[in-house]
Motif scaffolding. Structure first.
Motif, PDB file in Angstrom:
ATOM      1  N   LEU A 175      15.508   8.726   2.313  1.00  0.00           N
ATOM      2  CA  LEU A 175      15.210   7.428   1.721  1.00  0.00           C
ATOM      3  C   LEU A 175      15.085   7.621   0.215  1.00  0.00           C
ATOM      4  O   LEU A 175      14.194   8.332  -0.250  1.00  0.00           O
ATOM      5  N   ASP A 176      16.018   7.015  -0.503  1.00  0.00           N
ATOM      6  CA  ASP A 176      16.059   7.148  -1.965  1.00  0.00           C
ATOM      7  C   ASP A 176      16.013   8.615  -2.384  1.00  0.00           C
ATOM      8  O   ASP A 176      15.308   9.003  -3.322  1.00  0.00           O
ATOM      9  N   GLY A 177      16.747   9.446  -1.642  1.00  0.00           N
ATOM     10  CA  GLY A 177      16.874  10.856  -1.986  1.00  0.00           C
ATOM     11  C   GLY A 177      15.830  11.773  -1.394  1.00  0.00           C
ATOM     12  O   GLY A 177      15.973  12.995  -1.459  1.00  0.00           O
ATOM     13  N   GLU A 178      14.773  11.234  -0.799  1.00  0.00           N
ATOM     14  CA  GLU A 178      13.701  12.039  -0.217  1.00  0.00           C
ATOM     15  C   GLU A 178      13.833  12.067   1.300  1.00  0.00           C
ATOM     16  O   GLU A 178      14.004  11.022   1.945  1.00  0.00           O
ATOM     17  N   GLU A 179      13.780  13.264   1.887  1.00  0.00           N
ATOM     18  CA  GLU A 179      13.914  13.374   3.329  1.00  0.00           C
ATOM     19  C   GLU A 179      12.683  12.775   4.020  1.00  0.00           C
ATOM     20  O   GLU A 179      11.548  13.000   3.608  1.00  0.00           O
ATOM     21  N   VAL A 180      12.956  11.990   5.087  1.00  0.00           N
ATOM     22  CA  VAL A 180      11.872  11.331   5.822  1.00  0.00           C
ATOM     23  C   VAL A 180      12.114  11.479   7.317  1.00  0.00           C
ATOM     24  O   VAL A 180      13.243  11.732   7.761  1.00  0.00           O
ATOM     25  N   GLU A 181      11.033  11.344   8.089  1.00  0.00           N
ATOM     26  CA  GLU A 181      11.146  11.336   9.548  1.00  0.00           C
ATOM     27  C   GLU A 181      11.519   9.946  10.055  1.00  0.00           C
ATOM     28  O   GLU A 181      12.278   9.799  10.998  1.00  0.00           O
ATOM     29  N   LYS A 182      10.940   8.914   9.419  1.00  0.00           N
ATOM     30  CA  LYS A 182      11.206   7.528   9.769  1.00  0.00           C
ATOM     31  C   LYS A 182      11.447   6.745   8.485  1.00  0.00           C
ATOM     32  O   LYS A 182      10.938   7.117   7.420  1.00  0.00           O
ATOM     33  N   VAL A 183      12.187   5.667   8.600  1.00  0.00           N
ATOM     34  CA  VAL A 183      12.522   4.865   7.416  1.00  0.00           C
ATOM     35  C   VAL A 183      11.668   3.603   7.422  1.00  0.00           C
ATOM     36  O   VAL A 183      11.887   2.706   8.246  1.00  0.00           O
ATOM     37  N   PRO A 184      10.686   3.503   6.526  1.00  0.00           N
ATOM     38  CA  PRO A 184       9.876   2.285   6.463  1.00  0.00           C
ATOM     39  C   PRO A 184      10.656   1.153   5.797  1.00  0.00           C
ATOM     40  O   PRO A 184      11.512   1.387   4.933  1.00  0.00           O
ATOM     41  N   ILE A 185      10.368  -0.084   6.210  1.00  0.00           N
ATOM     42  CA  ILE A 185      10.955  -1.257   5.564  1.00  0.00           C
ATOM     43  C   ILE A 185       9.977  -1.702   4.488  1.00  0.00           C
ATOM     44  O   ILE A 185       8.902  -2.233   4.774  1.00  0.00           O
ATOM     45  N   LEU A 186      10.347  -1.434   3.226  1.00  0.00           N
ATOM     46  CA  LEU A 186       9.475  -1.723   2.091  1.00  0.00           C
ATOM     47  C   LEU A 186       9.915  -3.040   1.461  1.00  0.00           C
ATOM     48  O   LEU A 186      10.936  -3.103   0.793  1.00  0.00           O
ATOM     49  N   LYS A 187       9.165  -4.084   1.661  1.00  0.00           N
ATOM     50  CA  LYS A 187       9.518  -5.391   1.099  1.00  0.00           C
ATOM     51  C   LYS A 187       8.927  -5.496  -0.304  1.00  0.00           C
ATOM     52  O   LYS A 187       7.964  -6.206  -0.560  1.00  0.00           O
ATOM     53  N   ASP A 188       9.570  -4.754  -1.231  1.00  0.00           N
ATOM     54  CA  ASP A 188       9.040  -4.644  -2.588  1.00  0.00           C
ATOM     55  C   ASP A 188       9.968  -5.235  -3.639  1.00  0.00           C
ATOM     56  O   ASP A 188       9.736  -5.069  -4.844  1.00  0.00           O
ATOM     57  N   GLY A 189      11.045  -5.919  -3.189  1.00  0.00           N
ATOM     58  CA  GLY A 189      11.954  -6.536  -4.145  1.00  0.00           C
ATOM     59  C   GLY A 189      12.902  -5.575  -4.825  1.00  0.00           C
ATOM     60  O   GLY A 189      13.639  -5.956  -5.738  1.00  0.00           O
ATOM     61  N   ARG A 190      12.922  -4.332  -4.393  1.00  0.00           N
ATOM     62  CA  ARG A 190      13.811  -3.333  -5.000  1.00  0.00           C
ATOM     63  C   ARG A 190      15.006  -3.064  -4.085  1.00  0.00           C
ATOM     64  O   ARG A 190      15.094  -3.588  -2.977  1.00  0.00           O
TER      65      ARG A 190
END
Length: 789
Positions: A765-780
């Motif tokens: 996610l945005d270049g950082e390895e993650v276990e799960k992908v959160p849905i970030l409703k931040d306008g970005r």
């Protein structure tokens, strides 16, 4: 621009947003269903079709009598050379002249007819305004000859105005009141059919004023069908094209039509634009004259056409996919979304079927199309359906959208789609507040949406057999099985699967509401369903479909006809109600008996004799629709089940068989439009094996979208996270998926360097390895990289 999926009749444009028809003699009418959610039209590729407001059964504006062979009713526009007397139509119908050019473009929210006859080029755009009850017919004419041409253009169509009992035309025409004023025909009807304030039927006015207007000065007009067509003549050879002018007749004593005639002169290479409009204004709320003046001009027509294009693309392009499969891209990005919204939810009609309302479970399922585009519209649809539930928990099977009313269902699955779609909505949007929305019951009182959902489930709990299986009642999902359980003794195995999945998914919401006793009851029922299905419904190689009131099994090896049904197998997998071995054997049986070139059959073998103890499904001709045909709605669920089983070859075969663009290769066999889903295609026993039918007005559009995004591409919002689990052909190098969550854009880049079909090796996610992908409703904007391996 390149041509995609080209056949002898047409092709998709390179971006997939338009389908261009180059030959008017298609196997069946290929239409566009255009709606703004209130006012709707159907435009066939020949120029036929009709208009309505609200719904096509109760508030028809113009007349059409269903005939898919003749396709001979519409709003027609005649072009006549005043020197030679020759005439033709702006679309192919009704005159069907020899032409130098004929091309029709069906687009998202519009249809364009390009025609050239006698060196006169015409381009006619047909569309509905974004917000108002008005359709625009924008006609451009160009003189491609070397001499000056004097022409006239004449419109023609018939009025209906309200309910559509066409067999009572002689009665209804008595009440139509036309008036010509300025450049416009206005028409009222002194019969609204609905009862007045004292309950007296046929004692009210139609509550609209319809109009037909043109942007140029009117040379002549008529409001009388006989004076236009001529006694014993027809629209191809109307008497109006043999006389200099129309008769300017506009009274109540004939059969009502609308015809406006304008005259023009074109020098060589000169062009002129003419705008016709048709609309219907609600009395006391809208002004017909103002609406007519607002839109019946060239500048506003151009502006509104761009507004329409922008409206639809802004809506549909909230989610886009780019894969190696062009057919999947075209359908998923544009056409099935458009079909589900414009055709199913807003227009509520197609050329094969006219509807006067909503089906309870039908448009609930369709509303899932809004999850990725405009969740508020999904929420609105869910709450609307909840209003049509009784306090007891059961619902109206369908209801009229004007003045309400409909049959109280004896169908056993209708009510359960409310909690099912509600939990799916929350899963994708995280909008838990919908559960607290207060909604009235149809028979009085009100409750929160959660209470509505609970009552539906509790009602279903009262309908169980002594063996722990749900009762089928008058029918379940398959309406055609309407004689199986009318005594409320027959059981539905498919419904057991469906309930099992529903309860599993809904229990967390029940616990969230603190309703622990009900949660415990649902958990107990889960165990009962699983035990009973596996004890009583397994037939050795597959699951039976149902039992009759007398206990006879349906969908069993014991049956000569209809011994295996699709839904009982696919939903055993989808619901996870059984063990892996039985799932494998059931889906192997699907491949053996049901999975064909054009998707998965609903049952096999087809019934060849009517069975009064099963229902009208057995009364269809063998191989048609539910009786051994591919019923596309259910066939999409086969794609879902094969994806869960990781059977990529079968999954992709099941998908491509029902993905319309791929039928361009055998288009004369398919017959139907290759840009929208069909309700069904004929099974192998039919002499027309593979023929599509019942296009546009089918719930399969939304499901074809959902199985593509959620189960092939495997991108599934799940309570604030993205579950990413693609199941794709191994030769795909990857794909891109883009979707907005509110004002936040997620771009998912799936890469397949190892040529596998499934299995996520790494998520970033945005270049950082993650276990799960959160849905970030931040306008970005966020980028998710997925490495398969």
């Amino acid at each position: 621009m390149g041509k995609l999926f080209e056949s002898k009749y047409g092709y998709f444009t390179e971006d997939g947003k338009e389908y261009v028809i180059t030959n008017p003699r298609t196997p069946r009418p290929w239409v566009n269903v255009i709606s703004n959610g209130d006012y709707s039209i159907i435009a066939s590729h020949t120029g036929s079709g009709y208009s309505w407001r609200g719904n096509a059964g109760q508030n028809r504006i113009t007349r059409l009598y269903q005939d898919l062979v003749k396709d001979n009713w519409g709003k027609y526009f005649y072009i006549r050379d005043l020197e030679s007397g020759k005439y033709w139509s702006a679309a192919w119908k009704p005159v069907m002249s020899d032409y130098q050019l004929y091309e029709v473009t069906h687009g998202i929210g519009y249809t364009v007819y390009r025609h050239k006859v006698e060196d006169i080029y015409s381009e006619m755009k047909v569309f509905v305004t974004v917000k108002d009850p008005v359709e625009i017919i924008h006609l451009r004419l160009r003189n491609d000859s070397s001499k000056t041409r004097r022409l006239d253009v004449t419109s023609y169509f018939e009025w209906v105005l309200g309910n559509f009992p066409d067999e009572h035309r002689e009665f209804h025409k008595l009440f139509i009141v036309p008036e010509f004023k300025g450049n416009t025909i206005y028409v009222r009807k002194y019969l609204g059919q609905f009862p007045d304030e004292k309950g007296r039927w046929n004692n009210t006015n139609w509550d609209h004023v319809a109009f037909h207007s043109v942007s140029l000065p009117v040379k002549s007009f008529t409001c009388d069908k006989e004076s236009f067509v001529g006694m014993y003549k027809d629209e191809k050879f109307p008497i109006a094209m043999t006389i200099e002018k129309l008769d300017n007749k506009c009274d109540r004593f004939g059969d009502a039509c609308a015809s406006l005639q304008v005259e023009l002169t074109l020098e060589p290479t000169e062009e002129i634009e003419i705008v016709f409009t048709v609309g219907a204004a609600k009395i006391g709320e809208e002004d017909a004259e103002e609406l007519s003046k607002r839109y019946t001009n060239v500048e506003r027509a151009r502006e509104e056409f761009e507004n329409v294009r922008k409206f639809w693309l802004d809506l549909l392009e909230k989610e886009l996919v780019e894969t190696p499969d062009e057919g999947l891209n075209i359908m998923t990005n544009y056409w099935v979304k458009y079909q589900a919204i414009s055709g199913r939810i807003w227009a509520k009609s197609g050329y094969y079927q006219v509807s006067a309302g909503y089906g309870f479970r039908d448009q609930l399922q369709d509303s899932q199309i809004f999850f990725s585009l405009n969740p508020e519209l999904a929420k609105k649809q869910i709450l609307l359906h909840a209003e049509h539930q009784f306090q007891e928990g059961d619902v109206l099977h369908w209801w009229f959208t004007i003045r309400g009313g409909g049959p109280r269902t004896h169908c056993s699955d209708d009510l359960l789609w409310l909690p099912f779609i509600t939990q799916e909505y929350i899963k994708e949007t995280m909008d838990y507040s919908i559960l607290d929305e207060v909604v009235p019951y149809v028979d009085g009182g009100k409750g929160t949406l959660y209470e509505h959902c609970k009552r539906a489930i509790e009602k279903a709990f009262k309908r169980f057999s002594p063996r722990g299986l749900p009762l089928i009642g008058e029918n379940d999902w398959n309406d055609g099985m309407n004689a199986v359980g009318t005594d409320w003794k027959g059981e539905s195995v498919w419904l057991a699967h469906f309930m099992y999945l529903l309860l599993k998914e809904f229990i967390p919401l029940i616990e969230l509401k603190g309703d622990l006793r009900f949660a415990a009851k649902c958990k107990d029922t889960l165990e009962v369903l699983k035990e009973s299905v596996n004890r009583y419904a397994w037939d050795g190689e597959w699951f039976i479909r149902a039992t009759k009131d007398d206990g006879e099994e349906i969908g069993s090896k014991k049956n000569e006809e209809g011994f295996i049904f699709l839904n009982a197998q696919t939903w055993a997998v989808i619901s996870d109600i059984t063990d892996e071995e039985r799932k494998i054997r059931a889906m192997e049986s699907v491949k053996k008996y049901l999975l064909k070139d054009y998707g998965a059959l609903l049952l096999y073998p087809a019934y060849t004799k009517p069975r009064s103890d099963i229902g009208y499904i057995t009364r269809y001709a063998p191989g048609l629709r539910e009786n051994g045909g591919v019923y596309t709605h259910a066939a999409t669920w086969a794609v879902w089940a094969f994806a869960l089983m990781r059977d990529v070859e079968a999954m992709y075969k099941a998908y491509r068989g029902i993905c319309p663009p791929y039928r361009s290769e055998d288009i004369d066999k398919y017959w139907a439009e290759p840009y929208v889903t069909c309700g069904n295609s004929d099974g192998p026993i039919s002499p027309h094996y593979g023929r599509g039918g019942w296009t546009w007005y089918t719930g399969s559009a939304q499901w074809l979208h959902r199985v593509a995004t959620h189960w092939i591409l495997g991108i599934r919002p799940n309570y604030g996270y993205l579950d990413i689990d693609p199941v794709i052909p191994s030769n795909w190098s990857g794909f891109t998926y883009k979707r907005y969550f509110g004002n936040t854009l997620y771009t998912v880049l799936v890469k397949n360097p190892n040529n596998v079909s499934y299995g996520v090796k790494k998520l970033l996610l945005d270049g950082e390895e993650v276990e799960k992908v959160p849905i970030l409703k931040d306008g970005r904007e966020h980028t998710v990289e997925v490495i398969l391996g």
